[in-house]
Design a protein around this motif. Sequence first.
Motif, short mmCIF file in Angstrom:
data_model
loop_
_atom_site.label_atom_id
_atom_site.label_comp_id
_atom_site.label_asym_id
_atom_site.label_seq_id
_atom_site.Cartn_x
_atom_site.Cartn_y
_atom_site.Cartn_z
N PHE A 37 -11.71 65.11 16.57
CA PHE A 37 -10.64 66.06 16.93
C PHE A 37 -9.40 65.92 16.04
O PHE A 37 -8.82 66.94 15.65
N PRO A 38 -8.96 64.69 15.70
CA PRO A 38 -7.79 64.60 14.81
C PRO A 38 -8.01 65.32 13.47
O PRO A 38 -7.10 65.96 12.95
N VAL A 39 -9.22 65.27 12.94
CA VAL A 39 -9.52 65.96 11.69
C VAL A 39 -9.45 67.48 11.91
O VAL A 39 -8.92 68.21 11.07
N PHE A 40 -9.95 67.93 13.06
CA PHE A 40 -9.87 69.36 13.39
C PHE A 40 -8.41 69.82 13.42
O PHE A 40 -8.06 70.86 12.85
N VAL A 41 -7.57 69.05 14.07
CA VAL A 41 -6.14 69.41 14.17
C VAL A 41 -5.49 69.37 12.79
O VAL A 41 -4.74 70.29 12.42
N MET A 89 -15.85 68.95 22.45
CA MET A 89 -17.01 68.69 21.59
C MET A 89 -16.82 67.42 20.77
O MET A 89 -17.72 66.58 20.70
N ALA A 90 -15.66 67.27 20.16
CA ALA A 90 -15.41 66.13 19.28
C ALA A 90 -15.17 64.83 20.05
O ALA A 90 -15.61 63.77 19.63
N THR A 91 -14.49 64.91 21.17
CA THR A 91 -14.12 63.71 21.91
C THR A 91 -15.27 63.17 22.75
O THR A 91 -15.46 61.96 22.84
#
Length: 159
Positions: A37-41, A89-91
């Motif tokens: 998720f950090p990469v998504f953000v 999804m990511a977490t």
Amino acid sequence: MLQIASFFGVGFLPKAPGTWGSLFALPFAYLLCFFGFPVFVLATILAFILGWIATKKMQDLHGIEDPQWIVIDEVVGQWIAIMPAAYVMATYNVPFLWPAYVVGFIAFRFFDIKKPWLVGWADRRGDALGVMLDDVIAGVFAAIVVMISAGLYHGYLAG
């Protein structure tokens, strides 16, 4: 900058370039979830910054306030719209949450086309930041719709 503004040429597809931009944003969002998720953000923030710069350059070069082929703003807005699904999804290593993608896509396109309230305010700015911000705000509104829809489904309809 043309490649960024048009999201690698997607903005030049015939008819409804904003819808194409939103649609092409979805598989990229799905792939980004595999990196966390950090990469998504961070990708969303980077796309916003690069989109803002590219939009400004394209406006200056072509003398057009908001050319339809600039769709990086739709990509950013669409990623924001499905950010709640991307988080899950990511977490939690959940596979593809297609209902959230469908709701996010429809809600984002609705807010982006109708431009209610703050979306319209940002759109009326007429500058590169306004081009990007109206889709960011539409994305936030759509993300709220995604969260409400998930809450209703999981709280009332699934149980």
